[in-house]
Design a protein around this motif. Sequence first.
Motif, mmCIF file in Angstrom:
data_model
loop_
_atom_site.group_PDB
_atom_site.id
_atom_site.type_symbol
_atom_site.label_atom_id
_atom_site.label_comp_id
_atom_site.label_asym_id
_atom_site.label_seq_id
_atom_site.Cartn_x
_atom_site.Cartn_y
_atom_site.Cartn_z
ATOM 1 N N UNK A 38 26.947 14.207 11.052
ATOM 2 C CA UNK A 38 27.853 13.132 11.460
ATOM 3 C C UNK A 38 27.713 11.942 10.523
ATOM 4 N N UNK A 40 26.844 11.965 7.402
ATOM 5 C CA UNK A 40 27.507 12.259 6.124
ATOM 6 C C UNK A 40 29.008 12.021 6.257
ATOM 7 N N UNK A 41 29.584 12.517 7.366
ATOM 8 C CA UNK A 41 31.031 12.353 7.547
ATOM 9 C C UNK A 41 31.409 10.884 7.700
ATOM 10 N N UNK A 61 31.312 9.107 4.464
ATOM 11 C CA UNK A 61 32.485 9.451 3.674
ATOM 12 C C UNK A 61 33.675 8.562 4.023
#
Lengths: 117, 243
Positions: free
Chosen positions: A96, A98-99, A102
């Motif tokens: 989560x 990482x997302x 992003x």
Amino acid sequence: MILIIAIGIALMLIGFWGALIRKNMIRIVLSIGIAETGLQLLMIGVGYLKGRTAPILDSAVPFSQALQRVVDPVPQALVLTAIVIGVAVNALMLTFIIRLYEKKKTLTISDYRDLKW
Amino acid sequence: MIKRAIALFLVLFFGYVFTTLLLNWHPWTELIGVARYYVSHELTELGATNLVTAIVVTYRGLDTLGEVTVLFLAATGVSVLLRRTTITLPSPGPKRQSSEILHTATRLLTPFIVMFGAYIFINGHLTPGGGFQGGAVIASAVLLLFLTNPHQALNHRILKTIESLSGATYVLVGILGLFLAGGFLDNRILPLGEPGRILSAGAIPIIYTCIGLKVGTELANILENLRGPATSPVLEENEGRAQ
């Protein structure tokens, strides 16, 4: 064993403190990991019986004496489960992060206010 | 500031609760309740010398099936969420190829680490160890591969086949228990054998082998997804060689 349980409790409190205070999401995940470790130590410590050995039967611990010789195997089985679930949860939380990174290029949790009320 | 105070209050409150619990806690001096039953009946009922394994795989087998499901869902979630990441970390210049020592050691060690993982889960009913531990050891071999060569590609077809076959076998063995023995996930569908032998404890070695393979492939999958997509290995490899 009271010492092990006390260390477990201390680790849990450190983990809680970190999860509540830190802003960096990766540090929050690490704090939750520390709290998990503390909980696992606590459970193992509660299942320990003084002067006994691991719940594995062999020539040193024959089946007939097992009741007097082994520690409680149930918390150990529970901790095994807890460790595996902990790994799964940590992996998912990092995913989560990482997302989220992003999306907004930041790791600070207070920058994500979309679900805050 | 107010947040910090609330956090401090909460932690102190938990600390107070736990300390009170700890001070009023009297350690057991002997096994009671369900633990007593497990320890005194396990060997004649299930035939596994590792009591923790007997509890994890058979007495509390349904929990373990749920646990495997949770791990599977987490691995699936990780791969679904990271499938199309466009994340590009700022590259600190060309990377150096990992050293010859690391390469050689990895090539040498990987089969042995996998073998050790298999040993741990096959002997799960006899010695400390089991499917989850063995699976984690196998995944550590995959991690070593990634550390040596960050662009290492895994064969997804093989991983997928192993993962789904072992999961299906686990459930199938559990269902067989309904018809051939006392209930779902009962290990007595096979003869219990002599305790301490590798082929003993009924279906426990089969179930733990399935769990070990499944956990190993799932953790390898999670590691691969967290590593990120493999990018143009050929070019960087040549650069590394040139240095």
